[in-house]
Design a protein around this motif. Structure first.
Motif, short mmCIF file in Angstrom:
data_model
loop_
_atom_site.label_atom_id
_atom_site.label_comp_id
_atom_site.label_asym_id
_atom_site.label_seq_id
_atom_site.Cartn_x
_atom_site.Cartn_y
_atom_site.Cartn_z
N LEU A 181 50.46 41.39 34.16
CA LEU A 181 50.22 42.79 33.84
C LEU A 181 49.26 42.85 32.65
N VAL A 182 48.21 43.63 32.79
CA VAL A 182 47.22 43.74 31.72
C VAL A 182 46.76 45.19 31.64
N GLN A 183 46.38 45.60 30.46
CA GLN A 183 45.89 46.96 30.27
C GLN A 183 44.44 47.09 30.73
N PRO A 184 44.03 48.27 31.10
CA PRO A 184 42.61 48.46 31.45
C PRO A 184 41.71 47.99 30.33
N GLY A 185 40.64 47.31 30.72
CA GLY A 185 39.73 46.74 29.74
C GLY A 185 40.08 45.33 29.34
N GLY A 186 41.24 44.86 29.72
CA GLY A 186 41.68 43.53 29.36
C GLY A 186 41.09 42.44 30.24
N SER A 187 41.51 41.21 29.98
CA SER A 187 40.99 40.05 30.69
C SER A 187 42.13 39.14 31.14
N LEU A 188 41.87 38.41 32.19
CA LEU A 188 42.76 37.36 32.67
C LEU A 188 41.90 36.22 33.19
N ARG A 189 42.46 35.02 33.16
CA ARG A 189 41.82 33.91 33.82
C ARG A 189 42.79 33.36 34.86
N ASN A 223 37.22 40.01 33.64
CA ASN A 223 36.98 40.77 32.41
C ASN A 223 36.85 42.26 32.72
N SER A 224 37.03 43.07 31.69
CA SER A 224 36.88 44.53 31.81
C SER A 224 37.67 45.06 33.01
N LEU A 225 38.91 44.66 33.07
CA LEU A 225 39.72 44.99 34.24
C LEU A 225 39.98 46.49 34.35
N LYS A 226 40.04 46.93 35.60
CA LYS A 226 40.26 48.33 35.92
C LYS A 226 41.52 48.45 36.78
N PRO A 227 42.14 49.62 36.80
CA PRO A 227 43.33 49.78 37.66
C PRO A 227 43.05 49.44 39.12
N GLU A 228 41.85 49.67 39.59
CA GLU A 228 41.53 49.37 40.99
C GLU A 228 41.40 47.87 41.26
N ASP A 229 41.47 47.05 40.23
CA ASP A 229 41.51 45.60 40.41
C ASP A 229 42.91 45.10 40.73
N THR A 230 43.88 45.98 40.67
CA THR A 230 45.26 45.60 40.98
C THR A 230 45.36 45.12 42.41
N ALA A 231 45.85 43.90 42.58
CA ALA A 231 45.92 43.27 43.91
C ALA A 231 46.60 41.92 43.77
N VAL A 232 46.91 41.33 44.92
CA VAL A 232 47.29 39.93 44.95
C VAL A 232 46.00 39.12 45.14
N TYR A 233 45.82 38.15 44.30
CA TYR A 233 44.62 37.32 44.33
C TYR A 233 44.96 35.97 44.93
N TYR A 234 44.15 35.55 45.88
CA TYR A 234 44.36 34.30 46.59
C TYR A 234 43.15 33.39 46.44
N CYS A 235 43.41 32.09 46.47
CA CYS A 235 42.31 31.15 46.62
C CYS A 235 42.48 30.43 47.95
N GLY A 295 49.15 33.10 46.40
CA GLY A 295 48.70 34.31 45.72
C GLY A 295 49.33 34.50 44.36
N THR A 296 48.62 35.24 43.52
CA THR A 296 49.15 35.62 42.20
C THR A 296 48.85 37.10 42.00
N GLN A 297 49.84 37.82 41.52
CA GLN A 297 49.72 39.27 41.37
C GLN A 297 48.99 39.62 40.08
N VAL A 298 48.00 40.49 40.20
CA VAL A 298 47.33 41.06 39.03
C VAL A 298 47.58 42.57 39.06
N THR A 299 48.13 43.07 37.98
CA THR A 299 48.40 44.51 37.85
C THR A 299 47.70 45.02 36.60
N VAL A 300 46.86 46.01 36.79
CA VAL A 300 46.11 46.59 35.67
C VAL A 300 46.63 48.01 35.48
N SER A 301 47.30 48.21 34.37
CA SER A 301 47.94 49.51 34.13
C SER A 301 48.19 49.68 32.65
N SER A 302 48.11 50.94 32.22
CA SER A 302 48.44 51.23 30.83
C SER A 302 49.90 51.65 30.71
#
Length: 120
Positions: free
Chosen positions: A11-19, A84-96, A113-120
């Motif tokens: 879980l990350v706030q809008p504008g945040g980053s994850l790797r 970077n610069s994550l947005k709420p619309e980036d919320t998804a399960v990410y797969y490689c 998969g790994t869940q990415v949630t972008v929310s304030s």
């Protein structure tokens, strides 16, 4: 057993980053192209980018261009996706996923998969 394991989501706030990391086991990933995909609820799976065994990268969709970057470290048998610069619309399960040498469908191996949630 050939396996891909994603990690780094959360879980990350809008504008945040994850790797995100995609770690390969049971095979040497430097002979494989690794792609990153995402799927949000109710939406089609979207390919974000792929990096070939020689390090060539495919383009990014407009939705993530300039914000996401794919890279690989063959010494660690791992491919990364910097978000970077994550947005709420980036919320998804990410797969490689992996394909022998080239970024070509169909991919042969998938992670869970790994869940990415972008929310304030």
């Amino acid at each position: 057993q050939l396996q891909l394991v994603e990690s780094g989501g959360g879980l990350v706030q809008p504008g945040g980053s994850l790797r995100l990391s995609c770690a390969a086991s049971g095979f040497t990933s430097d002979n494989y192209a690794i792609g990153w995909f995402r799927q949000a609820p109710g939406k089609e799976r979207e390919e974000i980018s792929c990096i070939s065994w020689l390090g060539g990268r495919t383009g990014y969709p407009d939705s993530v261009k300039g914000r996401f970057t794919i890279s690989r470290d063959n010494r660690k048998n791992t491919v990364y996706l910097q978000l970077n610069s994550l947005k709420p619309e980036d919320t998804a399960v990410y797969y490689c996923a992996a394909h022998w040498r080239t970024c070509t469908e169909p991919y042969e191996y998938w992670g869970q998969g790994t869940q990415v949630t972008v929310s304030s």
